[in-house]
Design an enzyme around this catalytic site. Sequence first.
Site, PDB file in Angstrom:
ATOM      1  N   HIS A   1     -13.854  -4.198   9.791  1.00  0.00           N
ATOM      2  CA  HIS A   1     -12.767  -4.645   8.913  1.00  0.00           C
ATOM      3  C   HIS A   1     -13.140  -4.400   7.442  1.00  0.00           C
ATOM      4  O   HIS A   1     -12.340  -3.867   6.668  1.00  0.00           O
ATOM      5  CB  HIS A   1     -12.511  -6.137   9.173  1.00  0.00           C
ATOM      6  CG  HIS A   1     -11.573  -6.782   8.213  1.00  0.00           C
ATOM      7  ND1 HIS A   1     -10.226  -6.954   8.473  1.00  0.00           N
ATOM      8  CD2 HIS A   1     -11.786  -7.313   6.979  1.00  0.00           C
ATOM      9  CE1 HIS A   1      -9.656  -7.557   7.436  1.00  0.00           C
ATOM     10  NE2 HIS A   1     -10.574  -7.791   6.516  1.00  0.00           N
ATOM     11  N   GLU A   2     -14.365  -4.742   7.072  1.00  0.00           N
ATOM     12  CA  GLU A   2     -14.805  -4.534   5.682  1.00  0.00           C
ATOM     13  C   GLU A   2     -14.865  -3.041   5.357  1.00  0.00           C
ATOM     14  O   GLU A   2     -14.519  -2.613   4.255  1.00  0.00           O
ATOM     15  CB  GLU A   2     -16.162  -5.200   5.443  1.00  0.00           C
ATOM     16  CG  GLU A   2     -16.172  -6.717   5.638  1.00  0.00           C
ATOM     17  CD  GLU A   2     -15.202  -7.449   4.713  1.00  0.00           C
ATOM     18  OE1 GLU A   2     -14.962  -6.986   3.586  1.00  0.00           O
ATOM     19  OE2 GLU A   2     -14.655  -8.485   5.144  1.00  0.00           O
TER      20      GLU A   2
ATOM     21  N   HIS B   1     -11.487  -1.832   4.382  1.00  0.00           N
ATOM     22  CA  HIS B   1     -11.088  -2.066   2.985  1.00  0.00           C
ATOM     23  C   HIS B   1     -11.607  -0.953   2.069  1.00  0.00           C
ATOM     24  O   HIS B   1     -10.965  -0.593   1.092  1.00  0.00           O
ATOM     25  CB  HIS B   1     -11.616  -3.420   2.498  1.00  0.00           C
ATOM     26  CG  HIS B   1     -10.810  -4.603   2.969  1.00  0.00           C
ATOM     27  ND1 HIS B   1      -9.437  -4.661   2.876  1.00  0.00           N
ATOM     28  CD2 HIS B   1     -11.197  -5.779   3.518  1.00  0.00           C
ATOM     29  CE1 HIS B   1      -9.023  -5.839   3.352  1.00  0.00           C
ATOM     30  NE2 HIS B   1     -10.066  -6.530   3.755  1.00  0.00           N
TER      31      HIS B   1
ATOM     32  N   GLU C   1      -4.992  -6.778   4.466  1.00  0.00           N
ATOM     33  CA  GLU C   1      -5.777  -7.410   5.536  1.00  0.00           C
ATOM     34  C   GLU C   1      -5.356  -6.853   6.902  1.00  0.00           C
ATOM     35  O   GLU C   1      -6.202  -6.540   7.738  1.00  0.00           O
ATOM     36  CB  GLU C   1      -5.603  -8.928   5.514  1.00  0.00           C
ATOM     37  CG  GLU C   1      -6.165  -9.615   4.270  1.00  0.00           C
ATOM     38  CD  GLU C   1      -7.649  -9.361   4.058  1.00  0.00           C
ATOM     39  OE1 GLU C   1      -8.360  -9.005   5.017  1.00  0.00           O
ATOM     40  OE2 GLU C   1      -8.100  -9.494   2.914  1.00  0.00           O
TER      41      GLU C   1
HETATM   42 ZN   LIG Z   1     -10.355  -8.479   4.484  1.00  0.00          ZN
END
Ligand SMILES: [Zn+2]
Length: 252
Positions: free
Chosen positions: A130-131, A134, A189
């Site tokens: 997930h990071e 980003h 997100e």
């Molecule tokens: Zn996030």
Amino acid sequence: MKLRPILLSLSVAALLSGCQNMDSNGLLASGAEAFQAYTLSDAQVKELSDKSCAELDSKASIAPGSSEYAKRLSKISSALGDNINGMPVNYKVYVTKDVNAFAMANGCIRVYSGLMDMMNDNEVEAVIGHEMGHVALGHVKKGMQVALGTNAARVAAASAGGVIGSLSQSQLGDLGEKLVNAQFSQRQESEADDYSYDLLRKRGINPIGLATSFEKLAKAEEGRQSSMLDDHPASAERAQHIRDRMAADGLK
Ligand SMILES: [Zn+2]
């Protein structure tokens, strides 16, 4: 800017959910001006990330390579791969009770031991994915531009040495902390969630860790009275989205 204590105490619930609220000083408002003032090149973003990451490392307690944390992260990172869209990554564990993880646009990935204590390997992989999302999707670069819009950095940017050369150690530290605690939009997100899902699938990792990590966070949120998280997408909903995708893909 120092992190306020309340932000640290919220870090469990904040993780993955827009992380922490960095807009207490109107940073986003001043950031809008900065966007107009200049746009960072990819090379500048990388240089700033290098410096911010080094500054955060210098202040952190880094788990030694021989530690259980480092060995575990090494196993996790080899499952995930050694790059984000071709950019090499480097991993370290910060020894701290906080539950957090971040990735920067130079491939700096830091995982907090508090997160590793709370989550199994599959869940840590999902969080890191997930990071990485980003970074890969440009959210982190955007966040850096916004963070640079704060007063101190803008004064520095206006000085003779140009943006990067003029930043002091403490300004670099500030910048790093803002990146670590960056507020991403709900849409960002969701995009990072989907990025992680796709990455895990591509690497042959069961994406269930995404759902269960959200569910753990949802449980951690339950006991809280704070309404600060109300505008974040609920962890439970995000877990459901992952389970829906898994069902659509015929996964259990
Ligand atoms: Zn996030």
